[in-house]
Design an enzyme around this catalytic site. Structure first.
Site, PDB file in Angstrom:
ATOM      1  N   ASN A  13       0.865  -1.178   0.000  1.00 40.94           N
ATOM      2  CA  ASN A  13       0.000   0.000   0.000  1.00 40.94           C
ATOM      3  C   ASN A  13       0.906   1.233   0.000  1.00 40.94           C
ATOM      4  O   ASN A  13       1.519   1.553   1.013  1.00 40.94           O
ATOM      5  CB  ASN A  13      -0.891  -0.027   1.251  1.00 40.94           C
ATOM      6  N   TRP A  14       0.960   1.886  -1.155  1.00 41.51           N
ATOM      7  CA  TRP A  14       1.876   3.028  -1.273  1.00 41.51           C
ATOM      8  C   TRP A  14       1.347   4.292  -0.615  1.00 41.51           C
ATOM      9  O   TRP A  14       2.041   5.306  -0.556  1.00 41.51           O
ATOM     10  CB  TRP A  14       2.165   3.309  -2.749  1.00 41.51           C
ATOM     11  N   LYS A  15       0.073   4.275  -0.212  1.00 38.81           N
ATOM     12  CA  LYS A  15      -0.553   5.480   0.367  1.00 38.81           C
ATOM     13  C   LYS A  15      -0.334   6.666  -0.596  1.00 38.81           C
ATOM     14  O   LYS A  15      -0.347   6.452  -1.809  1.00 38.81           O
ATOM     15  CB  LYS A  15      -0.002   5.733   1.770  1.00 38.81           C
ATOM     16  N   HIS A 103      -9.361   1.299   5.448  1.00 38.97           N
ATOM     17  CA  HIS A 103      -8.042   1.483   6.076  1.00 38.97           C
ATOM     18  C   HIS A 103      -8.208   2.417   7.277  1.00 38.97           C
ATOM     19  O   HIS A 103      -9.026   3.340   7.242  1.00 38.97           O
ATOM     20  CB  HIS A 103      -7.061   2.072   5.059  1.00 38.97           C
ATOM     21  N   GLU A 105      -6.559   4.823   8.235  1.00 40.87           N
ATOM     22  CA  GLU A 105      -6.388   6.246   7.903  1.00 40.87           C
ATOM     23  C   GLU A 105      -7.683   6.812   7.318  1.00 40.87           C
ATOM     24  O   GLU A 105      -8.019   7.975   7.540  1.00 40.87           O
ATOM     25  CB  GLU A 105      -5.193   6.415   6.940  1.00 40.87           C
ATOM     26  N   GLU A 175      -4.629  -4.577  11.171  1.00 43.65           N
ATOM     27  CA  GLU A 175      -3.605  -3.539  11.270  1.00 43.65           C
ATOM     28  C   GLU A 175      -3.779  -2.764  12.575  1.00 43.65           C
ATOM     29  O   GLU A 175      -4.601  -1.829  12.640  1.00 43.65           O
ATOM     30  CB  GLU A 175      -3.729  -2.557  10.102  1.00 43.65           C
ATOM     31  N   GLY A 181       3.273   2.717  10.572  1.00 45.94           N
ATOM     32  CA  GLY A 181       4.221   3.799  10.307  1.00 45.94           C
ATOM     33  C   GLY A 181       5.010   4.237  11.520  1.00 45.94           C
ATOM     34  O   GLY A 181       5.660   5.283  11.498  1.00 45.94           O
ATOM     35  N   SER A 221       4.163  -1.770  10.207  1.00 45.42           N
ATOM     36  CA  SER A 221       5.629  -1.812  10.282  1.00 45.42           C
ATOM     37  C   SER A 221       6.227  -3.169   9.911  1.00 45.42           C
ATOM     38  O   SER A 221       7.194  -3.625  10.520  1.00 45.42           O
ATOM     39  CB  SER A 221       6.100  -1.376  11.676  1.00 45.42           C
ATOM     40  N   GLY A 242       3.088  -0.954   4.196  1.00 42.79           N
ATOM     41  CA  GLY A 242       3.074   0.451   3.804  1.00 42.79           C
ATOM     42  C   GLY A 242       4.470   0.910   3.421  1.00 42.79           C
ATOM     43  O   GLY A 242       4.978   0.612   2.329  1.00 42.79           O
ATOM     44  N   GLY A 243       5.147   1.607   4.348  1.00 43.58           N
ATOM     45  CA  GLY A 243       6.441   2.232   4.071  1.00 43.58           C
ATOM     46  C   GLY A 243       7.442   1.331   3.357  1.00 43.58           C
ATOM     47  O   GLY A 243       8.096   1.759   2.389  1.00 43.58           O
TER      48      GLY A 243
HETATM   49  P1  13P Z   1       3.447   0.663   7.551  1.00 44.54           P
HETATM   50  O1  13P Z   1       3.942  -0.653   6.963  1.00 44.54           O
HETATM   51  O2  13P Z   1       4.149   1.850   6.980  1.00 44.54           O
HETATM   52  O3  13P Z   1       3.423   0.607   9.026  1.00 44.54           O
HETATM   53  O4  13P Z   1       1.921   0.817   7.075  1.00 44.54           O
HETATM   54  C1  13P Z   1       1.030  -0.203   7.285  1.00 44.54           C
HETATM   55  C2  13P Z   1      -0.213   0.106   6.550  1.00 44.54           C
HETATM   56  O5  13P Z   1      -0.987   0.966   6.960  1.00 44.54           O
HETATM   57  C3  13P Z   1      -0.468  -0.617   5.313  1.00 44.54           C
HETATM   58  O6  13P Z   1      -1.785  -0.412   4.896  1.00 44.54           O
END
Ligand code: 13P
Length: 261
Positions: A13-15, A103, A105, A175, A181, A221, A242-243
């Site tokens: 997930n590149w956000k 998600h 967020e 999650e 993050g 993470s 994510g990251g």
């Molecule tokens: P991180 O891997 O950056 O913690 O993000 C997780 C995430 O929200 C994937 O959707």
């Protein structure tokens, strides 16, 4: 318990990162690092921002890559006066296979409720795609001992009134919000325990076979260094990254977690 092994799904997930030029480069680099054998063992989906999707689709198709194109969100209506929103039907037309829904967020920053999430899940299925439904608790909820209450109520809302076929084919991503993050991960044991509770909840609502089939991801993470331990847990069938998915080398090592045991 598993009847047949659930094929793991690793999702990036590149956000709101990578414009469409950067997206093309990232996918091309990643494809050099991931082998045919990797795809025999895991499915890999990539979820770029909306503005990149057409470009990434073209690269995937023209180079015959086995990445599955994903999206990060969609609206629950097929069309209409919803300025700025994206129809699930438009995503399906771009060969999107998986759509992340609910998600944390989106729930926290954009006010998405369980009700909205449920409508989006239905819309994604109607358009012929598969939802990756995110659930998870805040740090406060965890500290108050409410992790399972929160997560399982989100799971119940996501699976309520659905056919066994739909529930069995969806992906649920656990999650924990405090792990997103932040560099903090749930211990593999803690993540397993919540994922196993999620599976039990699906069994209660939809039966043993469905519970056995549904794929449950962990996200928060995930890195190359902890992916193998997380993926070794019996009720964890994938990772929502994510990251670490923004860097092709790191993401390829997560995809190849089984080589780094
Ligand atoms: P991180 O891997 O950056 O913690 O993000 C997780 C995430 O929200 C994937 O959707």
């Amino acid at each position: 318990m598993p009847v047949e092994k659930r094929k793991p799904l690793i999702s990036g997930n590149w956000k709101m990162h990578h414009n469409h030029f950067e997206a093309i480069q990232c996918v091309q680099k990643l494809s050099y690092m991931v082998s045919k054998e990797d795809f025999e063992s895991v499915d890999v989906s990539i979820h770029p921002p909306f503005t990149d999707i057409r470009s990434v689709q073209t690269v995937i198709e023209s180079d015959d890559m086995r990445f599955i194109l994903g999206a990060q969100n969609c609206h629950f209506e097929e069309m209409g006066a919803f300025t700025g929103e994206v129809s699930p039907a438009f995503l399906a037309k771009l060969s999107v296979g998986y759509v992340i829904v609910g998600h944390s967020e989106r729930r926290e920053l954009f006010g998405e409720t369980d009700e909205v999430v449920a409508k989006k899940i239905s819309a994604v299925f109607t358009a012929g795609m598969t939802p990756i439904v995110c659930v998870g608790e805040t740090l406060e909820e965890r500290e108050q001992g409410c992790t399972e209450d929160k997560v399982l109520s989100q799971v119940r809302a996501a699976v309520a009134k659905r056919s066994p076929e739909q529930v069995g084919s969806m992906v649920i991503a656990y999650e924990p919000i405090w792990a997103i993050g932040t560099g903090k991960t749930a211990t593999a044991g803690d993540a397993q325990s919540v994922c196993s509770a999620i599976r039990r909840e699906v069994i209660v609502s939809s039966g043993n076979d469905v519970g056995d089939k549904v794929r449950i991801q962990y996200g928060g993470s995930v890195k190359a260094g902890n992916a193998a331990e997380i993926m070794a847990q019996p009720d964890i069938d994938g990772a929502l990254v994510g990251g670490a998915s923004l860097d092709p080398e790191e993401f390829s090592r997560i995809i190849q977690y089984r080589l780094h045991n």
